[in-house]
Scaffold this active site. Structure first.
Site, PDB file in Angstrom:
ATOM      1  N   ARG A 222       0.871  -1.177   0.000  1.00 18.63           N
ATOM      2  CA  ARG A 222       0.000   0.000   0.000  1.00 18.63           C
ATOM      3  C   ARG A 222       0.907   1.225   0.000  1.00 18.63           C
ATOM      4  O   ARG A 222       2.086   1.144   0.344  1.00 18.63           O
ATOM      5  CB  ARG A 222      -0.857   0.020   1.261  1.00 18.63           C
ATOM      6  CG  ARG A 222      -1.893  -1.066   1.294  1.00 18.63           C
ATOM      7  CD  ARG A 222      -2.596  -1.105   2.643  1.00 18.63           C
ATOM      8  NE  ARG A 222      -3.436   0.051   2.893  1.00 18.63           N
ATOM      9  CZ  ARG A 222      -4.109   0.248   4.022  1.00 18.63           C
ATOM     10  NH1 ARG A 222      -4.018  -0.635   5.009  1.00 18.63           N
ATOM     11  NH2 ARG A 222      -4.867   1.315   4.185  1.00 18.63           N
ATOM     12  N   HIS A 223       0.354   2.360  -0.337  1.00 14.62           N
ATOM     13  CA  HIS A 223       1.078   3.637  -0.225  1.00 14.62           C
ATOM     14  C   HIS A 223       1.429   3.896   1.248  1.00 14.62           C
ATOM     15  O   HIS A 223       0.880   3.263   2.151  1.00 14.62           O
ATOM     16  CB  HIS A 223       0.166   4.753  -0.740  1.00 14.62           C
ATOM     17  CG  HIS A 223      -1.185   4.717  -0.080  1.00 14.62           C
ATOM     18  ND1 HIS A 223      -1.421   5.229   1.187  1.00 14.62           N
ATOM     19  CD2 HIS A 223      -2.347   4.151  -0.479  1.00 14.62           C
ATOM     20  CE1 HIS A 223      -2.678   5.008   1.509  1.00 14.62           C
ATOM     21  NE2 HIS A 223      -3.268   4.343   0.525  1.00 14.62           N
ATOM     22  N   ASN A 229      -5.821   8.453   5.959  1.00 12.57           N
ATOM     23  CA  ASN A 229      -5.643   7.302   6.858  1.00 12.57           C
ATOM     24  C   ASN A 229      -5.706   7.765   8.313  1.00 12.57           C
ATOM     25  O   ASN A 229      -6.313   7.121   9.157  1.00 12.57           O
ATOM     26  CB  ASN A 229      -4.293   6.602   6.628  1.00 12.57           C
ATOM     27  CG  ASN A 229      -4.207   5.869   5.304  1.00 12.57           C
ATOM     28  OD1 ASN A 229      -3.195   5.893   4.623  1.00 12.57           O
ATOM     29  ND2 ASN A 229      -5.288   5.190   4.936  1.00 12.57           N
ATOM     30  N   ARG A 274      -1.049   9.569  -3.523  1.00  9.86           N
ATOM     31  CA  ARG A 274      -0.380   8.874  -2.410  1.00  9.86           C
ATOM     32  C   ARG A 274       0.438   7.665  -2.874  1.00  9.86           C
ATOM     33  O   ARG A 274       1.368   7.249  -2.200  1.00  9.86           O
ATOM     34  CB  ARG A 274      -1.388   8.496  -1.317  1.00  9.86           C
ATOM     35  CG  ARG A 274      -2.576   7.645  -1.771  1.00  9.86           C
ATOM     36  CD  ARG A 274      -3.647   7.710  -0.701  1.00  9.86           C
ATOM     37  NE  ARG A 274      -4.813   6.850  -0.886  1.00  9.86           N
ATOM     38  CZ  ARG A 274      -5.878   7.159  -1.622  1.00  9.86           C
ATOM     39  NH1 ARG A 274      -5.896   8.288  -2.318  1.00  9.86           N
ATOM     40  NH2 ARG A 274      -6.915   6.338  -1.680  1.00  9.86           N
ATOM     41  N   GLU A 294      -7.876   2.929  -6.009  1.00 10.33           N
ATOM     42  CA  GLU A 294      -8.594   2.246  -4.917  1.00 10.33           C
ATOM     43  C   GLU A 294     -10.053   1.987  -5.284  1.00 10.33           C
ATOM     44  O   GLU A 294     -10.620   2.665  -6.168  1.00 10.33           O
ATOM     45  CB  GLU A 294      -8.484   3.108  -3.641  1.00 10.33           C
ATOM     46  CG  GLU A 294      -9.142   2.549  -2.398  1.00 10.33           C
ATOM     47  CD  GLU A 294      -8.687   1.133  -2.009  1.00 10.33           C
ATOM     48  OE1 GLU A 294      -8.808   0.212  -2.854  1.00 10.33           O
ATOM     49  OE2 GLU A 294      -8.261   0.949  -0.861  1.00 10.33           O
ATOM     50  N   HIS A 360      -3.331   0.357  -3.254  1.00 11.08           N
ATOM     51  CA  HIS A 360      -4.219   0.669  -2.125  1.00 11.08           C
ATOM     52  C   HIS A 360      -4.699  -0.629  -1.471  1.00 11.08           C
ATOM     53  O   HIS A 360      -4.640  -1.697  -2.089  1.00 11.08           O
ATOM     54  CB  HIS A 360      -5.432   1.446  -2.631  1.00 11.08           C
ATOM     55  CG  HIS A 360      -5.048   2.661  -3.417  1.00 11.08           C
ATOM     56  ND1 HIS A 360      -4.934   3.896  -2.863  1.00 11.08           N
ATOM     57  CD2 HIS A 360      -4.709   2.810  -4.739  1.00 11.08           C
ATOM     58  CE1 HIS A 360      -4.557   4.773  -3.794  1.00 11.08           C
ATOM     59  NE2 HIS A 360      -4.423   4.127  -4.939  1.00 11.08           N
TER      60      HIS A 360
END
Ligand code: F6P
Length: 411
Positions: A222-223, A229, A274, A294, A360
């Site tokens: 994931r980023h 987040n 991101r 995503e 994502h």
């Protein structure tokens, strides 16, 4: 879910080929792919029936076509696996993969006849490889087989070559124009297709055209942590936080240590900032894929999970009940995501260079679910934490997985 046509009979993919031609490798790849696409798929490996019923210690003489006892024992094992496959298909299975040598016309006629009686459509998949591929397969796969636990590598390799020679004496390659078949030459280098029709089979041929046996690492991540987040918000196109930027730096060092500048390398991100901000410090050319964006949360995009629970309780409940099929209003479901990821999977299979995918949570779940052979139902629930690199190293028939926490630790 794949389109269901009630008139489409269950399908048997019947492998054909001498030992050490990658039949099991191909069978498992097909099985992972079709299960992930939502088809009930299972491999029936006749070698496993032999090991389970007779023990693993048959020397090459067992496979000699002039050894009447061996021939009969092998016929019975093949029939037992076939019966089990047909029973499973009758009970709701959609694609059975019959992983055996099936190198004689006589054996294939028997299989066709039994499948025909059970109303099962048959496509043969024959694997033909040049001697270098075969030798590599013997060394890398067969010497580790339970068949050879008590032998030195040299004894085992000699025995296996003698086993192949027995099969070669009676081998009749597929060439009957009446049959539906796919011939794979050097696993994906050349593909010959005969009499294959229908949506699923055509899709399968396309997949088979893109697989190979070269080994290279696949990394998924994931980023780094994003502003959303921290707020527990979904979707959007937020920036990385300071901690997220720290992860990007750590990731870059990790990859640079393992992939020298001189080595070719594939780096994919989504189009959302991101992900490419996380990948940029690696200093390699990157490709942005929109299909790696995503899961689209539609009308819920930008909301927190708490807000969804309070303001759209019926949506929140529906998602909790069926996370795979639930589709956000004007957005996507995980089932939609899996469908759109298919080209990424085929491209991932085709690549011979190491690949890093920075994407994502929902997307990494889908890709990782494919690599480890999880059915669709399980994909939305797979744990994919932030700041953790998933390293997939190819093994004989799949991948060995390592999860590397690269930090910084999150609060
Ligand atoms: O929370 C981060 C995120 O990537 C969201 O943008 C996305 O909606 C979510 O994860 C997917 O995870 P889940 O399907 O478990 O809500």
């Amino acid at each position: 879910m794949p389109p269901q046509d009630p008139h489409t009979p269950p399908l048997a993919l019947v492998m054909v080929g001498l030992p050490a031609r990658g039949k099991t490798y191909i069978s498992r790849k097909i099985s992972r792919y079709l299960s992930w696409l939502g088809y009930q798929t299972r491999v029936f490996n006749v070698g496993n029936y032999r090991r389970a019923r007779l023990g693993a210690a048959q020397a090459h003489a067992f496979f000699d076509p002039t050894n009447a006892q061996g021939v009969e024992a092998r016929r019975q094992l093949a029939m037992a696996a076939l019966r089990d496959m047909l029973k499973w298909l009758k009970g709701g299975g959609q694609v059975g993969i019959y992983d055996a040598t099936n190198t004689t016309g006589e054996r294939r006629r028997l299989v066709l006849e039994e499948c025909g009686k059970a109303g099962v459509q048959v496509v043969f998949v024959e694997s033909i490889c040049d001697s270098a591929v075969v030798e590599a397969n013997i060394r890398e796969v067969k010497l580790g087989s339970p068949d050879y636990v008590d032998m030195t590598p040299e004894e085992a390799a000699d025995d296996f070559r003698a086993r192949i020679a027995h099969y070669e004496r009676s081998y009749e390659p597929l060439d009957d124009p009446e049959l539906a078949y796919v011939k794979l030459i050097d696993v994906g280098r050349q593909v010959v297709v005969n009499g294959v029709e229908g949506y699923l089979c055509a899709r399968l041929v396309f997949f088979l055209m893109n697989i190979h046996t070269d080994r290279r690492a696949i990394w998924l991540t994931r980023h780094g942590e994003s502003e959303y987040n921290v707020q527990n918000r979904i979707g959007g196109d937020p920036e990385l936080t300071a901690l997220g930027k720290g992860y990007a730096k750590n990731l870059a060092s990790y990859i640079q240590e393992r992939v020298p500048k001189s080595q070719e390398f594939v780096l994919w991100t989504s189009t959302l900032r991101r992900t490419w901000q996380t990948a940029e410090p690696i200093g390699r050319e990157l490709t942005q894929w929109r299909v790696l964006d995503e899961i689209d949360a539609g009308e819920c995009d930008g909301m927190t999970y708490d807000e969804i629970r309070r303001e759209r309780p019926e949506e929140f409940r529906a998602r909790a009940e069926d996370k795979l099929r639930y589709r956000y209003p004007r957005g996507e479901s995980y089932a939609d995501v899996i469908q759109r990821l298919e080209p990424v999977i085929v491209e991932l299979e085709r690549q011979k260079r190491p690949v890093l995918v920075v994407s994502h949570q929902g997307i990494i779940r889908g890709l990782y679910g494919y690599l480890i052979g999880r059915p669709q139902e399980e994909c939305p629930h797979i744990q994919v934490p932030l700041h953790t690199l998933i390293e997939m190293t190819p093994t004989a028939y799949g991948y060995e997985e390592r999860r590397i926490k690269l930090g910084p630790e999150l609060g």
